[in-house]
Design a protein around this motif. Structure first.
Motif, short mmCIF file in Angstrom:
data_model
loop_
_atom_site.label_atom_id
_atom_site.label_comp_id
_atom_site.label_asym_id
_atom_site.label_seq_id
_atom_site.Cartn_x
_atom_site.Cartn_y
_atom_site.Cartn_z
N GLU A 54 42.89 81.12 57.47
CA GLU A 54 44.17 81.59 56.94
C GLU A 54 44.18 81.59 55.42
N ASP A 55 43.58 80.54 54.84
CA ASP A 55 43.53 80.44 53.38
C ASP A 55 42.64 81.53 52.78
N MET A 56 41.57 81.92 53.50
CA MET A 56 40.70 82.99 53.02
C MET A 56 41.47 84.31 52.96
N ILE A 57 42.21 84.61 54.03
CA ILE A 57 42.98 85.86 54.08
C ILE A 57 44.08 85.84 53.03
N GLU A 58 44.79 84.74 52.93
CA GLU A 58 45.89 84.63 51.95
C GLU A 58 45.38 84.81 50.53
N ALA A 59 44.25 84.19 50.20
CA ALA A 59 43.69 84.32 48.85
C ALA A 59 43.30 85.76 48.57
N ALA A 60 42.72 86.44 49.56
CA ALA A 60 42.33 87.84 49.38
C ALA A 60 43.57 88.71 49.19
N GLU A 61 44.61 88.47 49.98
CA GLU A 61 45.85 89.25 49.87
C GLU A 61 46.53 89.03 48.53
N ASN A 62 46.36 87.84 47.95
CA ASN A 62 46.98 87.52 46.66
C ASN A 62 46.11 87.90 45.48
N GLY A 63 44.98 88.56 45.74
CA GLY A 63 44.13 89.04 44.66
C GLY A 63 43.35 87.96 43.93
N ARG A 64 43.13 86.83 44.57
CA ARG A 64 42.38 85.73 43.93
C ARG A 64 40.89 85.94 44.16
N ASP A 65 40.35 87.02 43.61
CA ASP A 65 38.98 87.45 43.88
C ASP A 65 37.91 86.46 43.43
N ASP A 66 38.23 85.60 42.50
CA ASP A 66 37.23 84.63 42.02
C ASP A 66 37.42 83.24 42.65
N SER A 67 38.17 83.18 43.74
CA SER A 67 38.43 81.90 44.40
C SER A 67 37.32 81.56 45.39
N LEU A 68 37.21 80.29 45.73
CA LEU A 68 36.26 79.83 46.73
C LEU A 68 36.55 80.50 48.08
N GLU A 69 37.81 80.61 48.43
CA GLU A 69 38.19 81.19 49.71
C GLU A 69 37.72 82.64 49.83
N VAL A 70 37.94 83.43 48.80
CA VAL A 70 37.53 84.84 48.84
C VAL A 70 36.01 84.95 48.81
N SER A 71 35.36 84.08 48.06
CA SER A 71 33.89 84.09 48.03
C SER A 71 33.32 83.81 49.41
N LEU A 72 33.88 82.84 50.11
CA LEU A 72 33.42 82.51 51.46
C LEU A 72 33.74 83.65 52.43
N LYS A 73 34.92 84.24 52.31
CA LYS A 73 35.28 85.38 53.14
C LYS A 73 34.29 86.52 52.96
N LYS A 74 33.89 86.76 51.72
CA LYS A 74 32.94 87.82 51.42
C LYS A 74 31.59 87.57 52.09
N ILE A 76 31.12 85.97 54.89
CA ILE A 76 31.31 86.25 56.31
C ILE A 76 31.42 87.76 56.55
N ASP A 77 32.22 88.45 55.71
CA ASP A 77 32.40 89.89 55.85
C ASP A 77 31.08 90.65 55.76
N GLU A 78 30.23 90.26 54.83
CA GLU A 78 29.00 91.00 54.54
C GLU A 78 27.81 90.56 55.38
N PHE A 79 27.98 89.55 56.22
CA PHE A 79 26.88 89.06 57.02
C PHE A 79 26.45 90.10 58.04
N GLU A 80 25.17 90.35 58.12
CA GLU A 80 24.58 91.26 59.11
C GLU A 80 23.60 90.46 59.96
N PRO A 81 23.87 90.29 61.25
CA PRO A 81 22.94 89.53 62.09
C PRO A 81 21.58 90.22 62.15
N SER A 82 20.55 89.42 62.23
CA SER A 82 19.21 89.98 62.33
C SER A 82 18.96 90.43 63.76
N ASP A 83 18.00 91.32 63.91
CA ASP A 83 17.66 91.82 65.24
C ASP A 83 16.67 90.92 65.95
N GLU A 84 16.29 89.82 65.34
CA GLU A 84 15.28 88.90 65.87
C GLU A 84 15.89 87.87 66.80
#
Length: 85
Positions: A54-74, A76-84
């Motif tokens: 919830e804190d990750m989403i709230e920080a992103a919605e509030n534009g806190r792009d340099d926060s720990l929460e948004v960094s961690l959300k990023k 997770i968002d950008e993770f691509e599972p390997s095919d292995e």
């Protein structure tokens, strides 16, 4: 100020219980973040922090792009599972 790792390690290991009680407070973005020092050993210091989804989403919605929460959300968002699997 300690400037070599042996002296730093020795002090940390000798006083690990007291240091663990201190915790770690640092500013990331515009917020002060509190980390728990969960382990002090011969090779490294382990720190922990629980970050709620919830804190990750709230920080992103509030534009806190340099926060720990948004960094961690990023991560997770950008993770691509390997095919292995």
């Amino acid at each position: 100020m300690i400037d070599n790792f042996e002296e730093l390690k020795t002090k940390a290991v000798e006083h690990k219980q007291e240091i663990k009680r201190e915790g770690l407070n640092i500013t990331i973005g515009d917020a002060e973040e509190n980390f728990r020092i969960s382990g002090i050993g011969e090779k490294a210091v382990k720190i922990e922090k629980f970050v709620k989804y919830e804190d990750m989403i709230e920080a992103a919605e509030n534009g806190r792009d340099d926060s720990l929460e948004v960094s961690l959300k990023k991560v997770i968002d950008e993770f691509e599972p390997s095919d292995e699997e």
